[in-house]
Design an enzyme around this catalytic site. Structure first.
Site, PDB file in Angstrom:
ATOM      1  N   ARG A  63     -13.703  -5.327   3.935  1.00 53.07           N
ATOM      2  CA  ARG A  63     -12.549  -5.105   4.815  1.00 53.07           C
ATOM      3  C   ARG A  63     -12.786  -5.423   6.286  1.00 53.07           C
ATOM      4  NH1 ARG A  63      -7.936  -4.096   4.490  1.00 53.07           N
ATOM      5  NH2 ARG A  63      -7.760  -2.075   5.492  1.00 53.07           N
ATOM      6  N   TYR A  81      -2.763  11.259   6.408  1.00 54.50           N
ATOM      7  CA  TYR A  81      -3.024   9.890   6.857  1.00 54.50           C
ATOM      8  C   TYR A  81      -2.049   8.900   6.187  1.00 54.50           C
ATOM      9  CZ  TYR A  81      -4.504   5.205   7.055  1.00 54.50           C
ATOM     10  OH  TYR A  81      -4.450   3.847   7.224  1.00 54.50           O
ATOM     11  N   ASP A 110      -5.094   3.842   0.067  1.00 51.25           N
ATOM     12  CA  ASP A 110      -6.198   4.071   1.010  1.00 51.25           C
ATOM     13  C   ASP A 110      -6.574   5.552   1.014  1.00 51.25           C
ATOM     14  OD1 ASP A 110      -7.972   4.110   3.136  1.00 51.25           O
ATOM     15  OD2 ASP A 110      -6.683   2.965   4.503  1.00 51.25           O
ATOM     16  N   HIS A 117      -9.091   6.649   2.807  1.00 58.02           N
ATOM     17  CA  HIS A 117      -9.517   6.844   4.188  1.00 58.02           C
ATOM     18  C   HIS A 117     -10.801   7.641   4.329  1.00 58.02           C
ATOM     19  CE1 HIS A 117      -8.319   6.745   8.543  1.00 58.02           C
ATOM     20  NE2 HIS A 117      -7.895   5.583   8.116  1.00 58.02           N
ATOM     21  N   GLU A 169      -4.320  -7.361   5.169  1.00 53.26           N
ATOM     22  CA  GLU A 169      -3.432  -6.251   5.521  1.00 53.26           C
ATOM     23  C   GLU A 169      -2.524  -6.688   6.670  1.00 53.26           C
ATOM     24  OE1 GLU A 169      -5.352  -2.768   7.176  1.00 53.26           O
ATOM     25  OE2 GLU A 169      -3.765  -1.465   6.450  1.00 53.26           O
ATOM     26  N   ARG A 205       0.854  -1.185   0.000  1.00 53.86           N
ATOM     27  CA  ARG A 205       0.000   0.000   0.000  1.00 53.86           C
ATOM     28  C   ARG A 205       0.885   1.228   0.000  1.00 53.86           C
ATOM     29  NH1 ARG A 205      -3.663   2.233   5.005  1.00 53.86           N
ATOM     30  NH2 ARG A 205      -1.705   3.297   5.434  1.00 53.86           N
ATOM     31  N   TRP A 215     -11.339  12.290   9.141  1.00 55.73           N
ATOM     32  CA  TRP A 215      -9.901  12.037   9.219  1.00 55.73           C
ATOM     33  C   TRP A 215      -9.564  10.787   8.415  1.00 55.73           C
ATOM     34  CZ3 TRP A 215      -7.462   7.691  11.497  1.00 55.73           C
ATOM     35  CH2 TRP A 215      -6.049   7.716  11.384  1.00 55.73           C
ATOM     36  N   GLU A 237      -8.949   1.892  -1.560  1.00 50.93           N
ATOM     37  CA  GLU A 237      -9.654   1.601  -0.307  1.00 50.93           C
ATOM     38  C   GLU A 237     -10.388   2.821   0.218  1.00 50.93           C
ATOM     39  OE1 GLU A 237      -6.983  -0.045   2.553  1.00 50.93           O
ATOM     40  OE2 GLU A 237      -8.219   0.573   4.249  1.00 50.93           O
ATOM     41  N   GLU A 285     -13.623  -1.393   6.819  1.00 45.83           N
ATOM     42  CA  GLU A 285     -12.866  -1.623   8.056  1.00 45.83           C
ATOM     43  C   GLU A 285     -13.594  -1.101   9.296  1.00 45.83           C
ATOM     44  OE1 GLU A 285      -9.247   0.418   6.901  1.00 45.83           O
ATOM     45  OE2 GLU A 285      -9.689   2.068   8.258  1.00 45.83           O
TER      46      GLU A 285
HETATM   47  O1  EZ4 Z   1      -6.785   4.183  10.106  1.00 42.68           O
HETATM   48  O2  EZ4 Z   1      -6.570   1.224  12.064  1.00 42.68           O
HETATM   49  O3  EZ4 Z   1      -6.226   0.407   6.379  1.00 42.68           O
HETATM   50  N1  EZ4 Z   1      -5.904   0.761   7.466  1.00 42.68           N
HETATM   51  C1  EZ4 Z   1      -6.370   1.821   8.102  1.00 42.68           C
HETATM   52  C2  EZ4 Z   1      -5.890   2.034   9.520  1.00 42.68           C
HETATM   53  C3  EZ4 Z   1      -6.889   2.822  10.370  1.00 42.68           C
HETATM   54  C4  EZ4 Z   1      -6.605   2.603  11.819  1.00 42.68           C
HETATM   55  C5  EZ4 Z   1      -7.639   3.243  12.717  1.00 42.68           C
HETATM   56  O4  EZ4 Z   1      -7.424   2.857  14.025  1.00 42.68           O
HETATM   57  O5  EZ4 Z   1      -7.133   2.570   7.550  1.00 42.68           O
HETATM   58  O6  EZ4 Z   1      -4.639   2.662   9.518  1.00 42.68           O
HETATM   59 CO    CO Z   2      -7.904   1.648   5.769  1.00 41.24          CO
END
Ligand code: EZ4
Ligand code: CO
Length: 405
Positions: free
Chosen positions: A286, A161, A213, A215, A342, A149, A405, A239, A265
């Protein structure tokens, strides 16, 4: 003879980051371990377990995993939610661990046995700028990873992030009594990231599986455009392209791009996953065993996903403890529609508390063949690292408004 649960204890430990661990002991002295970690909300799950579930466990038949699951889920009346489902998951994992230890078999054997020789894993590459990111990708490939990733810094943004701050390793939660605040600029990200990922592909060649990702930070139409822009990069997946509380959102993204999509996730039950799976709005689901009710519930999600050609791509950041990582690997080894796991990995200090049997070689993880889940917890080491508050950051747009975030 049924073996009864004699005791259950909750350990909160912070070997560099916080984990909530459940220890279940049977009448005949068999110990099972479960993970109840919920990053930034650890003590809520610890209390749910200690104050409400542990008293109900004592005296129950340790072998009746599904019955205990149904009793705790339906019996609460208040269903679902991350706190409830993480607490139930910890009990479920501990009971599978006990069942394996009692049977003398690794848990994957109790789930039907291996359908593959190893569990394809991806890890994280991170760089403040492109040269640093390319070095990081090379370093992960040198460790044997076939899937990486890639997350990059964005010019003009101090914190992004997935990108490590300074020389420290990346860890999503930061220490302190309140979350750190970051500035987020989605336009700057969208201008910068497609070029970065194209350069990573160019550098890495066609075979490496590349993931990214977003996020949950894009609107559906921004996500659609990013997916389209990234088509030449041939990502393994994009992702969390957009938030999915409103599941229609992902359908819009899907209609515009052939970039494979992964999400889920933060989901914690089959009900969160159902519409996205049945509408085939994504390619990889996820959810993680420790946030979605344990092995018993997650395997039902994977079975539903199989009907719609959706694969399992479980969450595995540093806040999923080695206990849940092991459980995820046992399930992955026995799941036909498993895709990729992951594997962010843990700091060395974490591994002094949680000693695990799972191994990584040549791009694949394997849960090992120890009876149960194959993780032992050093309680003395755990006690040496008491809870230390840490929170995920909060993000604000340039005008100061709170954003995802
Ligand atoms: O931001 O687990 O794909 N992984 C992620 C992680 C999440 C954290 C949050 O606690 O997006 O890094
Ligand atoms: Co993620």
């Amino acid at each position: 003879m049924a073996s009864r649960i004699r005791s259950a204890e909750v350990l909160v430990t912070s070997p560099s980051r916080n984990f909530v661990t459940l220890k279940v002991t049977t009448d005949d002295g068999v110990v099972g371990w479960g993970d109840a970690t919920l990053n930034g909300r650890e003590l809520a799950v610890a209390s749910y377990l200690r104050d409400h579930l542990v008293p109900l466990l004592v005296g129950r038949d340790a072998e009746r995993i599904e019955d205990t699951w149904q009793y705790l889920y339906r019996g609460a009346y208040w269903r679902r939610g991350p706190v409830t489902m993480a607490a139930i998951a910890a009990i479920d994992l501990a009971l599978w661990d006990i069942k394996g230890k009692t049977a003398g078999k690794p848990v994957y054997q109790l789930l039907g046995g291996a359908v593959r020789d190893g569990v394809l894993a991806y890890t994280h590459a991170t760089g403040a700028d492109l040269p640093e990111l390319l070095d990081s990708v090379d370093a992960q490939v040198a460790r044997g990873f076939r899937a990486v990733r890639a997350q990059s810094g964005v010019p003009g943004l101090e914190a992004v992030y997935g990108v490590h701050p300074g020389v420290a390793a990346y860890e999503p939660a930061g220490r302190g009594a309140a979350p750190a605040e970051e500035v987020w600029d989605v336009e700057a990200y969208l201008r910068h990231v497609p070029g970065v990922l194209a350069a990573v592909r160019e550098h890495a060649g066609p075979e490496l599986h590349l993931l990214h990702d977003a996020h949950h930070r894009l609107t559906p139409i921004q996500a659609a455009r990013l997916g389209k822009d990234l088509e030449p990069v041939r990502l393994f997946w994009l992702e969390d392209a957009t938030a999915a509380e409103n599941q229609e959102a992902l359908r819009l993204v899907r209609q515009h791009t052939t970039t494979p999509l992964a999400l889920g996730e933060v989901f914690n039950s089959v009900w969160d996953c159902k519409d996205l799976i049945t509408s085939q709005s994504l390619d990889y689901m996820r959810v993680c065993v420790s946030h979605a009710g344990g092995i018993s519930h997650t395997r039902r999600i994977w079975d539903l996903a199989a009907l719609y050609q959706v694969k399992a791509g479980p969450h595995g950041p540093s806040d999923v403890s080695p206990i849940a990582m092991a459980a995820s690997l046992h399930l992955a080894l026995a799941t036909p529609n498993f895709g990729i796991q992951e594997h962010m990995g843990h700091a060395p200090l974490v591994e002094t508390v949680f000693r695990h049997d799972y191994t990584f070689a040549d791009g694949y993880l394997h849960p090992g063949d120890a009876p149960g889940l194959g993780v032992d917890v050093d309680e003395v080491a755990a006690a040496a690292h008491p809870y230390d508050p840490a929170y995920l950051p909060v993000a604000r747009t340039r005008d100061g408004a709170v954003t995802d975030w």
